[in-house]
Structure formats: C-alpha cells, structure tokens
Design a protein around this motif. Structure first.
Motif, PDB file in Angstrom:
ATOM      1  N   LYS A   1      20.126   8.854  32.862  1.00 55.60           N
ATOM      2  CA  LYS A   1      18.955   7.291  32.554  1.00 55.60           C
ATOM      3  C   LYS A   1      18.150   7.581  31.565  1.00 55.60           C
ATOM      4  O   LYS A   1      17.445   9.177  31.554  1.00 55.60           O
ATOM      5  CB  LYS A   1      18.240   7.249  33.899  1.00 55.60           C
ATOM      6  N   ILE A   2      18.132   7.680  30.116  1.00 54.43           N
ATOM      7  CA  ILE A   2      17.317   6.973  29.591  1.00 54.43           C
ATOM      8  C   ILE A   2      15.884   6.285  30.155  1.00 54.43           C
ATOM      9  O   ILE A   2      16.290   4.872  29.782  1.00 54.43           O
ATOM     10  CB  ILE A   2      17.728   7.483  28.376  1.00 54.43           C
ATOM     11  N   VAL A   3      14.275   7.174  28.925  1.00 54.95           N
ATOM     12  CA  VAL A   3      13.375   6.375  28.641  1.00 54.95           C
ATOM     13  C   VAL A   3      13.082   5.918  27.824  1.00 54.95           C
ATOM     14  O   VAL A   3      13.083   7.658  26.996  1.00 54.95           O
ATOM     15  CB  VAL A   3      12.269   6.748  30.027  1.00 54.95           C
ATOM     16  N   ILE A   4      12.649   4.644  26.778  1.00 51.75           N
ATOM     17  CA  ILE A   4      11.890   4.863  25.550  1.00 51.75           C
ATOM     18  C   ILE A   4      10.671   5.066  25.870  1.00 51.75           C
ATOM     19  O   ILE A   4       9.814   4.071  26.566  1.00 51.75           O
ATOM     20  CB  ILE A   4      12.185   3.269  24.550  1.00 51.75           C
ATOM     21  N   THR A   5      10.445   6.285  25.590  1.00 48.99           N
ATOM     22  CA  THR A   5       9.163   7.159  25.777  1.00 48.99           C
ATOM     23  C   THR A   5       7.646   5.604  24.650  1.00 48.99           C
ATOM     24  O   THR A   5       6.676   6.192  24.357  1.00 48.99           O
ATOM     25  CB  THR A   5       8.236   7.529  25.373  1.00 48.99           C
ATOM     26  N   ASP A   6       8.463   5.413  23.152  1.00 43.89           N
ATOM     27  CA  ASP A   6       7.632   5.383  22.106  1.00 43.89           C
ATOM     28  C   ASP A   6       8.930   5.308  20.905  1.00 43.89           C
ATOM     29  O   ASP A   6       9.584   4.832  21.317  1.00 43.89           O
ATOM     30  CB  ASP A   6       6.834   6.186  21.091  1.00 43.89           C
ATOM     31  N   HIS A   7       7.906   3.872  20.446  1.00 39.20           N
ATOM     32  CA  HIS A   7       8.304   3.144  19.255  1.00 39.20           C
ATOM     33  C   HIS A   7       8.000   2.806  18.402  1.00 39.20           C
ATOM     34  O   HIS A   7       7.734   3.828  17.323  1.00 39.20           O
ATOM     35  CB  HIS A   7       9.213   2.101  19.571  1.00 39.20           C
ATOM     36  N   LEU A   8       7.589   1.927  17.852  1.00 35.52           N
ATOM     37  CA  LEU A   8       7.220   0.998  16.721  1.00 35.52           C
ATOM     38  C   LEU A   8       5.452   1.706  16.930  1.00 35.52           C
ATOM     39  O   LEU A   8       5.019   1.108  18.303  1.00 35.52           O
ATOM     40  CB  LEU A   8       6.798  -0.821  16.939  1.00 35.52           C
ATOM     41  N   ARG A   9       4.809   2.413  15.716  1.00 32.14           N
ATOM     42  CA  ARG A   9       3.214   2.544  15.384  1.00 32.14           C
ATOM     43  C   ARG A   9       2.608   1.990  14.922  1.00 32.14           C
ATOM     44  O   ARG A   9       3.190   1.710  13.819  1.00 32.14           O
ATOM     45  CB  ARG A   9       3.137   4.246  15.968  1.00 32.14           C
ATOM     46  N   THR A  10       1.400   1.437  15.086  1.00 29.56           N
ATOM     47  CA  THR A  10       0.259   1.092  14.798  1.00 29.56           C
ATOM     48  C   THR A  10       0.088   2.379  14.054  1.00 29.56           C
ATOM     49  O   THR A  10      -0.284   3.081  14.037  1.00 29.56           O
ATOM     50  CB  THR A  10      -0.610   0.642  14.818  1.00 29.56           C
TER      51      THR A  10
ATOM     52  N   ASN B   1       6.206   4.178  12.478  1.00 33.44           N
ATOM     53  CA  ASN B   1       4.842   3.253  11.555  1.00 33.44           C
ATOM     54  C   ASN B   1       5.795   2.054  11.109  1.00 33.44           C
ATOM     55  O   ASN B   1       5.267   0.554  11.027  1.00 33.44           O
ATOM     56  CB  ASN B   1       3.907   3.770  10.638  1.00 33.44           C
ATOM     57  N   TYR B   2       6.755   2.070  10.576  1.00 32.31           N
ATOM     58  CA  TYR B   2       7.841   1.201  10.086  1.00 32.31           C
ATOM     59  C   TYR B   2       8.784   0.759  10.892  1.00 32.31           C
ATOM     60  O   TYR B   2       9.698  -0.198  10.330  1.00 32.31           O
ATOM     61  CB  TYR B   2       8.271   1.707   8.968  1.00 32.31           C
ATOM     62  N   GLY B   3       8.483   0.923  11.851  1.00 36.27           N
ATOM     63  CA  GLY B   3       9.804   0.114  13.043  1.00 36.27           C
ATOM     64  C   GLY B   3      11.118   0.570  13.450  1.00 36.27           C
ATOM     65  O   GLY B   3      12.464   0.555  12.906  1.00 36.27           O
ATOM     66  N   LEU B   4      11.445   2.390  12.598  1.00 38.02           N
ATOM     67  CA  LEU B   4      12.757   2.469  12.078  1.00 38.02           C
ATOM     68  C   LEU B   4      12.753   3.815  13.049  1.00 38.02           C
ATOM     69  O   LEU B   4      13.188   4.646  12.679  1.00 38.02           O
ATOM     70  CB  LEU B   4      12.568   3.903  10.677  1.00 38.02           C
ATOM     71  N   ALA B   5      11.902   3.846  14.023  1.00 38.60           N
ATOM     72  CA  ALA B   5      12.081   4.809  14.319  1.00 38.60           C
ATOM     73  C   ALA B   5      11.575   5.368  16.970  1.00 38.60           C
ATOM     74  O   ALA B   5      11.088   4.096  16.226  1.00 38.60           O
ATOM     75  CB  ALA B   5      11.372   6.302  14.759  1.00 38.60           C
TER      76      ALA B   5
END
Length: 190
Positions: A72-81, A111-115
C-alpha cells in the motif's frame, strides 16, 4: 578647429567603447531564465495547476501495480505551488525543522507537475517512510519494490541522486532541465 574635431571624435570613440563594455557587462549580469515569479505571472507557459497527465496516469499505474504486490503506497506530495516550495525550502533555515529540500521555488520538478513523493502504509494503516519495511513478507523491501515498479513506468528516483538523496521522490523530466522549465518549456511544447 581641426584639433577640436579630433578631440570630439576621440571623446565620441571613448564613449562608444564604454557603451559597448557596459552592454556586454549587463548581458553577463542578466540571467537568461526568468525568475519563477515571472513564470507565475504570465510568461509563455504558465505554472501548471495539476500534475502532467502522463505523470498522473503513471502514478495511478504505480499505485495499482504496488497493490497487486500487497504494498500500500500513499502519494504524500505532487504538484507544489511556488509559494509552497519556498515555504518548504525555509524549513531548517528561517523556519523550524530539518532541511527537507535544496530547491527554491521554480527549482523543483514538483513546481511543474512532473514529480510526486510517496510513502508506505503499514498493516496498522500508519503512513511510514521505512525503507526496510516488508509488509507483504516476501523477503524484499517494499520501498525498493515500489522504486523498481516506478522505474519500469519511466520515473527517475531521487534515491539515485549523487548529492541530496531524496528517497520518497519520483519524477519524469521528459528530457527537460529545470532551466528549460524556468524558460517556459513544457513537455509537448519544447
């Protein structure tokens, strides 16, 4: 009269040389890439408001493939302003806590929606960052199993970096450097 013309011509030449020197100096001192604030305020490519569609699709595939392995994985962060990135950058510097990033606003693929960043969920439902945890009890680190799946999907892992190891970090750069992104290039419109 000849001496005056000669003196005037000499001064004009000297002024011209100073103008050229000043222009070259100004070009050297002016960075080629616009600052993140300029990018955010309407340069040729606006800051994204969501994950890149391919990154989002691969993230969902990663979650599905991990679940098939009973991880089970959780996405803890993605796009950042840009603002969020600067606040994160301040941790361990002007804000309390440990340093968690060396990337200022505009210097992170987030910051660019790529991570994305991920963590594991253990059998108790707790979110953990334990790289040795083997919740599916197959004798392998769940963390490294997720990393292997991510790499197969085309992600680059921050744990492979030579300098600051960022073990939860996964990114897709599409062949674009941070400088490219700062200049307004985006996947599909390079």
């Amino acid at each position: 009269m000849k001496k005056l013309k000669k003196d005037l011509l000499g001064w004009l030449c000297l002024i011209f040389v100073f103008i050229i020197i000043f222009s070259v100096y100004a070009d050297i001192q002016t960075p080629n890439a616009p600052s993140p604030a300029i990018i955010n305020e309407g340069s040729k490519a606006k800051a994204p408001t969501e994950l890149h569609p391919i990154v989002k699709d691969k993230m969902e595939q990663l979650k599905e493939q991990a679940a098939k392995k009973q991880i089970k994985i959780v996405i803890t962060d993605h796009l950042r302003t840009m603002k969020e990135q600067n606040m994160l950058y301040q941790k361990g510097r002007s804000a309390s806590g440990q340093v968690v990033t060396y990337a200022k606003a505009g210097e992170s693929y987030h910051n660019y929606g790529l991570a994305i960043d991920f963590a594991l969920k253990n059998t108790n439902g707790d979110v953990i960052w334990d790289m040795e945890y083997d919740g599916n009890q197959n004798g392998k680190s769940d963390w490294l199993e997720v990393v292997a799946l991510a790499k197969e999907l085309g992600f680059t892992w921050g744990g492979d970096w030579k300098q600051f190891k960022d073990y939860p970090h996964l990114q897709m750069d599409f062949g674009l450097s941070i400088e490219d992104l700062q200049q307004g290039k985006r996947p599909g419109n390079t």
